[in-house]
Write a protein that holds these residues in place. Structure first.
Motif, PDB file in Angstrom:
ATOM      1  N   MET A   1       0.856  -1.191   0.000  1.00 52.85           N
ATOM      2  CA  MET A   1       0.000   0.000   0.000  1.00 52.85           C
ATOM      3  C   MET A   1       0.887   1.234   0.000  1.00 52.85           C
ATOM      4  N   ALA A   2       0.373   2.355  -0.548  1.00 60.05           N
ATOM      5  CA  ALA A   2       1.146   3.585  -0.548  1.00 60.05           C
ATOM      6  C   ALA A   2       1.313   4.067   0.874  1.00 60.05           C
ATOM      7  N   GLY A   3       2.555   4.591   1.136  1.00 60.40           N
ATOM      8  CA  GLY A   3       2.829   5.150   2.446  1.00 60.40           C
ATOM      9  C   GLY A   3       3.405   4.151   3.427  1.00 60.40           C
ATOM     10  N   ALA A   4       3.473   2.867   3.063  1.00 65.04           N
ATOM     11  CA  ALA A   4       4.084   1.872   3.937  1.00 65.04           C
ATOM     12  C   ALA A   4       4.463   0.684   3.097  1.00 65.04           C
ATOM     13  N   GLU A   5       5.225  -0.265   3.702  1.00 57.98           N
ATOM     14  CA  GLU A   5       5.600  -1.445   2.934  1.00 57.98           C
ATOM     15  C   GLU A   5       4.364  -2.281   2.666  1.00 57.98           C
ATOM     16  N   ARG A   6       4.353  -2.957   1.530  1.00 63.38           N
ATOM     17  CA  ARG A   6       3.228  -3.796   1.187  1.00 63.38           C
ATOM     18  C   ARG A   6       3.263  -5.082   1.990  1.00 63.38           C
ATOM     19  N   GLU A   7       2.086  -5.669   2.210  1.00 63.95           N
ATOM     20  CA  GLU A   7       1.959  -6.852   3.052  1.00 63.95           C
ATOM     21  C   GLU A   7       2.832  -7.985   2.523  1.00 63.95           C
ATOM     22  N   GLY A   8       3.578  -8.618   3.405  1.00 63.44           N
ATOM     23  CA  GLY A   8       4.405  -9.742   3.013  1.00 63.44           C
ATOM     24  C   GLY A   8       5.812  -9.350   2.607  1.00 63.44           C
ATOM     25  N   GLU A   9       6.079  -8.048   2.477  1.00 63.02           N
ATOM     26  CA  GLU A   9       7.407  -7.613   2.083  1.00 63.02           C
ATOM     27  C   GLU A   9       8.251  -7.306   3.309  1.00 63.02           C
ATOM     28  N   THR A  10       9.529  -7.615   3.211  1.00 64.01           N
ATOM     29  CA  THR A  10      10.455  -7.340   4.310  1.00 64.01           C
ATOM     30  C   THR A  10      10.803  -5.858   4.328  1.00 64.01           C
ATOM     31  N   PRO A  11      10.684  -5.205   5.479  1.00 65.41           N
ATOM     32  CA  PRO A  11      11.070  -3.788   5.553  1.00 65.41           C
ATOM     33  C   PRO A  11      12.523  -3.621   5.116  1.00 65.41           C
ATOM     34  N   PRO A  12      12.812  -2.572   4.333  1.00 65.94           N
ATOM     35  CA  PRO A  12      14.164  -2.418   3.798  1.00 65.94           C
ATOM     36  C   PRO A  12      15.230  -2.128   4.841  1.00 65.94           C
ATOM     37  N   GLY A  13      14.875  -1.390   5.901  1.00 71.36           N
ATOM     38  CA  GLY A  13      15.877  -1.013   6.894  1.00 71.36           C
ATOM     39  C   GLY A  13      16.869  -0.027   6.326  1.00 71.36           C
ATOM     40  N   GLY A  14      17.865   0.338   7.134  1.00 68.12           N
ATOM     41  CA  GLY A  14      18.896   1.261   6.670  1.00 68.12           C
ATOM     42  C   GLY A  14      18.481   2.708   6.810  1.00 68.12           C
ATOM     43  N   SER A  15      19.055   3.545   5.967  1.00 69.28           N
ATOM     44  CA  SER A  15      18.795   4.983   6.047  1.00 69.28           C
ATOM     45  C   SER A  15      18.458   5.554   4.670  1.00 69.28           C
ATOM     46  N   LEU A  16      17.609   6.551   4.684  1.00 72.32           N
ATOM     47  CA  LEU A  16      17.229   7.283   3.473  1.00 72.32           C
ATOM     48  C   LEU A  16      17.656   8.732   3.649  1.00 72.32           C
ATOM     49  N   VAL A  17      18.540   9.203   2.794  1.00 77.54           N
ATOM     50  CA  VAL A  17      18.974  10.599   2.831  1.00 77.54           C
ATOM     51  C   VAL A  17      18.277  11.352   1.702  1.00 77.54           C
ATOM     52  N   VAL A  18      17.533  12.378   2.062  1.00 76.64           N
ATOM     53  CA  VAL A  18      16.813  13.192   1.087  1.00 76.64           C
ATOM     54  C   VAL A  18      17.585  14.483   0.850  1.00 76.64           C
ATOM     55  N   VAL A  19      18.019  14.688  -0.374  1.00 78.26           N
ATOM     56  CA  VAL A  19      18.737  15.901  -0.772  1.00 78.26           C
ATOM     57  C   VAL A  19      17.717  16.958  -1.172  1.00 78.26           C
ATOM     58  N   VAL A  20      17.834  18.147  -0.570  1.00 79.46           N
ATOM     59  CA  VAL A  20      16.841  19.205  -0.783  1.00 79.46           C
ATOM     60  C   VAL A  20      17.543  20.499  -1.193  1.00 79.46           C
ATOM     61  N   ALA A  40       5.482  11.262   6.060  1.00 78.15           N
ATOM     62  CA  ALA A  40       6.196  10.019   5.765  1.00 78.15           C
ATOM     63  C   ALA A  40       6.968   9.455   6.948  1.00 78.15           C
ATOM     64  N   GLY A  41       7.118  10.229   8.002  1.00 77.17           N
ATOM     65  CA  GLY A  41       7.957   9.807   9.119  1.00 77.17           C
ATOM     66  C   GLY A  41       7.539   8.491   9.752  1.00 77.17           C
ATOM     67  N   SER A  42       6.248   8.354  10.084  1.00 75.03           N
ATOM     68  CA  SER A  42       5.782   7.136  10.759  1.00 75.03           C
ATOM     69  C   SER A  42       5.881   5.925   9.839  1.00 75.03           C
ATOM     70  N   SER A  43       5.583   6.096   8.569  1.00 70.04           N
ATOM     71  CA  SER A  43       5.662   4.985   7.622  1.00 70.04           C
ATOM     72  C   SER A  43       7.098   4.517   7.448  1.00 70.04           C
ATOM     73  N   LEU A  44       8.022   5.461   7.358  1.00 66.84           N
ATOM     74  CA  LEU A  44       9.431   5.097   7.220  1.00 66.84           C
ATOM     75  C   LEU A  44       9.940   4.412   8.489  1.00 66.84           C
TER      76      LEU A  44
END
Length: 342
Positions: A1-20, A40-44
């Protein structure tokens, strides 16, 4: 689903750096920080992904840098780099990705004006993390709220760009992307001074997945992009990725040369058969002026290509750093500068 990992998928983990990238955005940087965490904070967090924001101050003349200092001091997930002057958005994106590569498992680029919906980040990240693609890119499918003339020229540009370069540059494509490390490394290997990142993203290849959204108007402030600056940016993109304009000049020159030879034959035969003197000074002047105009235009196109060669061979860095704040990875350039040709 949008905004979170889809059911059955393993969360990616790690870090996401957003360049602004930021230029005179004192009214939006704080709002951007709050909005991206709300959207997006809670979903991530549920995906076990740490969010980090890397702002790039492109030599702003307002209080943008001061606001970034305050954000970095108040929040450990914020860092920034600041240029010595305005080097342009292309240089800002390059610098941001260059520094983000040292601290992120996944990397993203977003505009600070919130026209790129932060709520799309989790689903875009999931696509990259799952191995579906190396770049999840966003494109807007409507231009509601945008001036009609600007929208018409934008659509024309994407058609011309795709047709002339052979690159699949989507209509409505944004810089907003979530990318794998190898994708970003490939982009950073392209160290030319005259940059057009939308074209580079397509040129480096790899699998791309598109996420569509409706147009969103700026959250605050005024855009620094005028119609003419956008037109200049579009011209930069065409010149950077194709020599078709030069080929077109050759084709037009050959056509007009053939026509002139044909007319010379017609005039010569007419003089032999009828003995008429060639009349029509007004039409002759029109033809001469048309020829002069076309030659001048052709020289201008050639001059644009030569000017790009001139700026490339000087070997100057893409940007010069004035200040760093927060957690920032090391860039490949010398101290105080970066992004120059190797």
């Amino acid at each position: 689903m949008a905004g979170a990992e889809r059911e059955g998928e393993t969360p990616p983990g790690g870090s996401l750096v957003v360049v602004v990238p930021c230029y005179n955005e004192q009214d939006t940087v704080g709002l951007f920080y709050r909005t991206i965490h709300e959207a997006a904070g809670s979903s991530l967090k549920a995906m076990d992904v740490a969010l980090h924001l890397l702002f790039v101050d492109d030599g702003s003349s307002d209080e943008t840098l001061g606001r970034l200092r305050e954000l970095a001091q108040a929040h450990g997930d914020v860092s920034y780099v600041s240029f010595s002057r305005n080097f342009g958005k292309e240089a800002a994106m390059y610098a941001g990705l260059e520094h983000a590569l040292g601290i992120g498992d996944y990397l993203a680029v977003m505009d600070v004006d919130l026209q790129d919906p932060p709520s799309l980040l989790p689903q875009m990240l999931q696509r990259v993390a799952s191995g579906e693609c190396d770049r999840a890119a966003a494109r807007r499918v409507s231009r509601k709220g945008e001036p009609a003339l600007r929208s018409a020229f934008a659509r024309l540009f994407y058609k011309v760009m795709s047709g002339m370069t052979g690159l699949d540059v989507k209509d409505g494509a944004r810089d907003f992307s979530v990318m794998s490390r190898r994708f970003v490394q490939a982009v950073l290997e392209c160290r030319e001074y005259n940059r057009f990142t939308k074209g580079l993203f397509e040129w480096v290849g790899f699998r791309v997945e598109w996420v569509e959204f409706q147009n969103v108007e700026r959250a605050a402030g005024e855009t620094s992009w005028s119609f003419w600056s956008l037109a200049s940016y579009a011209l930069e993109g065409i010149i950077a990725y194709t020599v078709k304009p030069l080929e077109l000049i050759v084709a037009v020159g050959l056509v007009f040369s053939a026509l002139s030879i044909l007319l010379m034959v017609v005039i010569f035969v007419r003089a032999l058969l009828f003995g008429d003197r060639v009349a029509g000074w007004p039409s002759m002047m029109v033809v001469i002026l048309l020829g002069v105009g076309m030659i001048t235009c052709a020289l201008g196109v050639v001059g644009l290509y030569v000017s790009k060669i001139y700026t490339e061979v000087k070997g100057r860095p893409l940007y010069i750093l004035a200040e760093l704040g927060g957690e920032v990875g090391e860039a490949g350039g010398d101290a105080g500068a970066g992004g120059g040709p190797s």
